[in-house]
Motif scaffolding. Sequence first.
Motif, PDB file in Angstrom:
ATOM      1  N   GLN A  68       0.834  -1.205   0.000  1.00  0.00           N
ATOM      2  CA  GLN A  68       0.000   0.000   0.000  1.00  0.00           C
ATOM      3  C   GLN A  68       0.864   1.248   0.000  1.00  0.00           C
ATOM      4  OE1 GLN A  68      -2.469   0.357   3.422  1.00  0.00           O
ATOM      5  NE2 GLN A  68      -3.610   2.126   2.640  1.00  0.00           N
ATOM      6  N   ARG A  69       1.903   1.269   0.829  1.00  0.00           N
ATOM      7  CA  ARG A  69       2.754   2.449   0.899  1.00  0.00           C
ATOM      8  C   ARG A  69       3.507   2.681  -0.429  1.00  0.00           C
ATOM      9  NH1 ARG A  69       3.542   0.429   6.095  1.00  0.00           N
ATOM     10  NH2 ARG A  69       5.477  -0.640   5.468  1.00  0.00           N
ATOM     11  N   GLU A  70       3.975   1.589  -1.089  1.00  0.00           N
ATOM     12  CA  GLU A  70       4.717   1.766  -2.341  1.00  0.00           C
ATOM     13  C   GLU A  70       3.800   2.322  -3.437  1.00  0.00           C
ATOM     14  OE1 GLU A  70       7.818   1.674  -2.683  1.00  0.00           O
ATOM     15  OE2 GLU A  70       8.221   0.869  -0.657  1.00  0.00           O
ATOM     16  N   ILE A  71       2.524   1.875  -3.477  1.00  0.00           N
ATOM     17  CA  ILE A  71       1.571   2.425  -4.460  1.00  0.00           C
ATOM     18  C   ILE A  71       1.376   3.919  -4.201  1.00  0.00           C
ATOM     19  CG2 ILE A  71      -0.847   2.350  -5.221  1.00  0.00           C
ATOM     20  CD1 ILE A  71      -0.777  -0.664  -4.737  1.00  0.00           C
ATOM     21  N   LEU A  72       1.284   4.294  -2.924  1.00  0.00           N
ATOM     22  CA  LEU A  72       1.134   5.712  -2.593  1.00  0.00           C
ATOM     23  C   LEU A  72       2.348   6.500  -3.050  1.00  0.00           C
ATOM     24  CD1 LEU A  72      -0.447   5.504   0.973  1.00  0.00           C
ATOM     25  CD2 LEU A  72      -1.569   6.290  -1.126  1.00  0.00           C
ATOM     26  N   ARG A  73       3.509   5.978  -2.852  1.00  0.00           N
ATOM     27  CA  ARG A  73       4.726   6.687  -3.285  1.00  0.00           C
ATOM     28  C   ARG A  73       4.791   6.796  -4.814  1.00  0.00           C
ATOM     29  NH1 ARG A  73       8.341   3.230   0.943  1.00  0.00           N
ATOM     30  NH2 ARG A  73       7.954   4.539   2.788  1.00  0.00           N
ATOM     31  N   GLN A  77       5.090  10.132  -7.179  1.00  0.00           N
ATOM     32  CA  GLN A  77       6.119  10.344  -8.208  1.00  0.00           C
ATOM     33  C   GLN A  77       5.466  10.704  -9.549  1.00  0.00           C
ATOM     34  OE1 GLN A  77       9.389  10.566  -7.948  1.00  0.00           O
ATOM     35  NE2 GLN A  77       9.293  10.140  -5.702  1.00  0.00           N
ATOM     36  N   LEU A  78       4.364  10.011  -9.862  1.00  0.00           N
ATOM     37  CA  LEU A  78       3.701  10.291 -11.133  1.00  0.00           C
ATOM     38  C   LEU A  78       3.079  11.675 -11.148  1.00  0.00           C
ATOM     39  CD1 LEU A  78       2.004   6.851 -11.855  1.00  0.00           C
ATOM     40  CD2 LEU A  78       4.047   7.782 -12.940  1.00  0.00           C
ATOM     41  N   GLY A  79       2.755  12.178 -10.007  1.00  0.00           N
ATOM     42  CA  GLY A  79       2.116  13.494  -9.962  1.00  0.00           C
ATOM     43  C   GLY A  79       3.115  14.636  -9.978  1.00  0.00           C
ATOM     44  N   ARG A  80       4.418  14.417  -9.902  1.00  0.00           N
ATOM     45  CA  ARG A  80       5.398  15.496  -9.874  1.00  0.00           C
ATOM     46  C   ARG A  80       5.687  16.001 -11.295  1.00  0.00           C
ATOM     47  NH1 ARG A  80       9.906  13.474  -5.489  1.00  0.00           N
ATOM     48  NH2 ARG A  80       8.519  13.611  -3.656  1.00  0.00           N
ATOM     49  N   ARG A  81       6.090  17.228 -11.385  1.00  0.00           N
ATOM     50  CA  ARG A  81       6.516  17.834 -12.651  1.00  0.00           C
ATOM     51  C   ARG A  81       7.821  18.552 -12.401  1.00  0.00           C
ATOM     52  NH1 ARG A  81       3.448  14.851 -14.033  1.00  0.00           N
ATOM     53  NH2 ARG A  81       1.602  15.082 -15.338  1.00  0.00           N
ATOM     54  N   GLU A  86      13.187   7.694 -13.165  1.00  0.00           N
ATOM     55  CA  GLU A  86      13.938   6.655 -12.442  1.00  0.00           C
ATOM     56  C   GLU A  86      13.295   6.363 -11.085  1.00  0.00           C
ATOM     57  OE1 GLU A  86      17.960   7.862 -12.119  1.00  0.00           O
ATOM     58  OE2 GLU A  86      18.375   7.659 -14.282  1.00  0.00           O
ATOM     59  N   ALA A  87      12.934   7.388 -10.358  1.00  0.00           N
ATOM     60  CA  ALA A  87      12.300   7.164  -9.052  1.00  0.00           C
ATOM     61  C   ALA A  87      10.961   6.486  -9.202  1.00  0.00           C
ATOM     62  CB  ALA A  87      12.128   8.507  -8.325  1.00  0.00           C
ATOM     63  N   ALA A  88      10.196   6.901 -10.245  1.00  0.00           N
ATOM     64  CA  ALA A  88       8.890   6.273 -10.436  1.00  0.00           C
ATOM     65  C   ALA A  88       9.059   4.823 -10.806  1.00  0.00           C
ATOM     66  CB  ALA A  88       8.116   7.034 -11.526  1.00  0.00           C
ATOM     67  N   GLU A  89      10.081   4.547 -11.664  1.00  0.00           N
ATOM     68  CA  GLU A  89      10.322   3.154 -12.053  1.00  0.00           C
ATOM     69  C   GLU A  89      10.732   2.321 -10.832  1.00  0.00           C
ATOM     70  OE1 GLU A  89      10.294  -0.129 -14.237  1.00  0.00           O
ATOM     71  OE2 GLU A  89       9.649   1.851 -14.956  1.00  0.00           O
ATOM     72  N   LEU A  90      11.542   2.911  -9.961  1.00  0.00           N
ATOM     73  CA  LEU A  90      11.989   2.177  -8.742  1.00  0.00           C
ATOM     74  C   LEU A  90      10.785   1.806  -7.879  1.00  0.00           C
ATOM     75  CD1 LEU A  90      14.222   1.120  -6.912  1.00  0.00           C
ATOM     76  CD2 LEU A  90      14.344   3.441  -5.885  1.00  0.00           C
ATOM     77  N   HIS A  91       9.862   2.742  -7.681  1.00  0.00           N
ATOM     78  CA  HIS A  91       8.698   2.451  -6.837  1.00  0.00           C
ATOM     79  C   HIS A  91       7.781   1.452  -7.513  1.00  0.00           C
ATOM     80  CE1 HIS A  91       9.543   5.188  -3.595  1.00  0.00           C
ATOM     81  NE2 HIS A  91       9.787   6.178  -4.457  1.00  0.00           N
ATOM     82  N   ALA A  92       7.712   1.501  -8.823  1.00  0.00           N
ATOM     83  CA  ALA A  92       6.899   0.510  -9.540  1.00  0.00           C
ATOM     84  C   ALA A  92       7.483  -0.873  -9.366  1.00  0.00           C
ATOM     85  CB  ALA A  92       6.811   0.890 -11.024  1.00  0.00           C
TER      86      ALA A  92
END
Length: 841
Positions: A68-73, A77-81, A86-92
Amino acid sequence: MPSTREVPRPGARAWRRGLLAWGVVVLTAAALGLLGHALFGQTSRLRANVAVTRSLVDANVRTLGQAQREILRLQLQLGRRPLDREAAELHAAFVDQRMQEISLDASAALGGRALLRRARVLAGEWSFAVRPAVTRALRTGRPSARLRATLRRLELAINDLASTAEIHRRTRAHDTYVGAERLQAGARRTMAAIGVACVLFLVLACLTLWFVRRHDRELDRYSDRLAGLDSQLRKLSLVAANTRNLVVITDADGRVEWVNEAFERTTGHPLAAIAGRRPGDVLHGPQTDPQVVATMRERLRAGQGFDVEIVNYTAAGEPYWVAIEVRPVRDAHGTIQNFLAVQTDITGRRRAERELRDAKDAAEESARVKARFLANMSHEIRTPLNAVIGLTGLLDQTELTVEQREYTQTARNSGELLLAIVNDILTFSALEDGAVELEQRPFAVAELVSGTVELLGPEARRRGLELRTTVAPEVPARVVGDPTRIRQILVNLLANGLKFTPSGEVHLAVGCVPAEAGRPCRVRLTVTDTGVGIPADRLDRLFRPFSQVDASTTRRFGGTGLGLAICRHLTDLMGGEIGVRSVPDEGSSFWVELPLRAAAAAADPDADPAPPRSAQATPPLDVLVVEDDLVNQMVAREVLRTLGYAAEVVANGREAVDALRDRSFDVVFMDANMPVMDGETATRAIRAELPADRQPWIVAMTANALAQDRQRYLDAGMDAYLAKPFSADGLASELRRAADARRPTVDGDDGAARARFAARGALVRRTLGASAYVDHRARAVQLAHDLAQDATATALPELQGIAGQLGTASDTMSAHELEALVAQLDTVLSRLHAGTGDPSP
């Protein structure tokens, strides 16, 4: 003497039985212990398995939370501009890993297969739907709103799955834990039951052993007890046979069965001669108290013990005192079998008690003899001293040469010194016998000091000394105490200072010591002189009777050594302290501290009157002197002549009664010891025979100077008391008191009227005090009748009611009624005295 028989001891067979029983007990206890230990081990392993399962479930729940926490993270990441690919891929990738973990079979521990299927569905959705969308979004760099909504829905689904898994985990963990606890509790109860069984088995085994050996132990105990009783019997027999006390054993009827040697030796009666007889038949005699014998027989019939002291007699007829203690001896059923009597010879003690009583009687008789001797000595010395002092005083008033006047004054001073010695001896004797009683009444301190100094002023002037006084302002103006005894202390201390001071001064200072909590004010009297002083090593002699500093003091200054001893006795009697500080050749300072409480400032009805002076005017009165001694007749007549009175003189009480029948006299000076009729008998006759308007003021003028003498004369009906040797001032004072009591009432003189009727009321009261005499009773009624008439005529209602009752009373008035009226009369007279300031006559 009884003998003991041998009792066999327990044999080897009994010991073998005991060892076998103990072996069985030990083996059984060991088996039960092993069984309990195995059961406890199984229970412990079950608790360990439960703990492992709980840990596994906890890990699965934590995995869901991490997913649950990783999906939130990832959403963040997807919402940042700009998008950090790389960070989004790591959390995925982290989400991929957690989704794989929750879809494993071990996740069934979350709560069953249903939850596992839900977890796999979510993992599939992620892998086949959401993960590709995330990858496309990372390539394009523009995640769609639909992707973000899908991620939120997936996160909520995983959250719901984690919550449900946690609930299932807790429920199953609780059920498992409760089951384990119940199993362990059952194991404990099983072990407790095994323990109780062991204890019961042990108790049963011990009881078996106890019953096995009981017979042997009882045999041993009975054997030992029998041997002990035999030994005790021998000892008691020796004690009874050899004690100095007389021991008698009788049967239940009180007939002798046995006596010890001391009894036979003391009484002279052998056992063979008195066996079967009652002890009293052979031991009692003329001096034996029959009442004690009756008491003894009554107690024996009642089967009771008793202690008595009685006179017994030996076979030879010699009496002796014994203290007898008798106790009944009962069997196991309470039936009296014997009486045991122990007699102690107390002849010596009784003799000592008799000697002590004789000594006490002798001491009391010696005290009476001493009192009679002092009374006789005082009387026999005062009688000639009255002539010596009186005649030298009269001679001093005549025309004399200087040498003759010196001789006359020396003779008078010697007589007064001898009188002082006699007074000191009487006072000291009364103090030692405890016959001095203190009075408690208010008095003015300044007046007491000034009167005392005025008394000793002439002696100070004669010696050329200055006599000063100082009263501190903090001293209460009036205090409560015994002014007569305090004045006696001051006179002794001041006279002592004057005697031992060749030149200089004697100073009397009165101060107040601060009162302690709960204690009255302590007045400090200090007499300081500039005399010869006293060495420090001889100060301890001062307050001893008949003791002075040394023999030279007596030769140089004279005195008996009683003055300071009297001061110490009086101070102790008043609860005070006395002491001295002295320096040789510089002087001494004697101090006295007395606990005197402050008195109210109101007028004192008992205040000491000012010392009378013969120069004061004396009222006209008819005076009768009743005196058997010719010299004292002359002294009294001449002293009264110098005061302006031509007194008539008679020689005894009978002549005085006859003279008062023939004519009226205002004042009678009555001697006590006279032939034909003494003064007390004459006074009673006068009070009984004469009417109220002819009653004289009777003054006891006697050489009997003891305190009890004064009271005896007042109780006999006399009005006042004057000790011999008397002075002109003393006679003048009594004449003025008599005149005040007999002064007629004048208009507007209400205080004088009250004084007159108070005096007459006191006369009635004293006559009522002698109401044991029928004539006095009748006299009291007549006096009270006159008192009532005077009270009515002068409007003194305080006395009208009581005096009227007394005046109209008949001779049949009961003693109780008379006492009640007397008590009321006392109250009214007290108020009259308080209102006039008159001292009680």
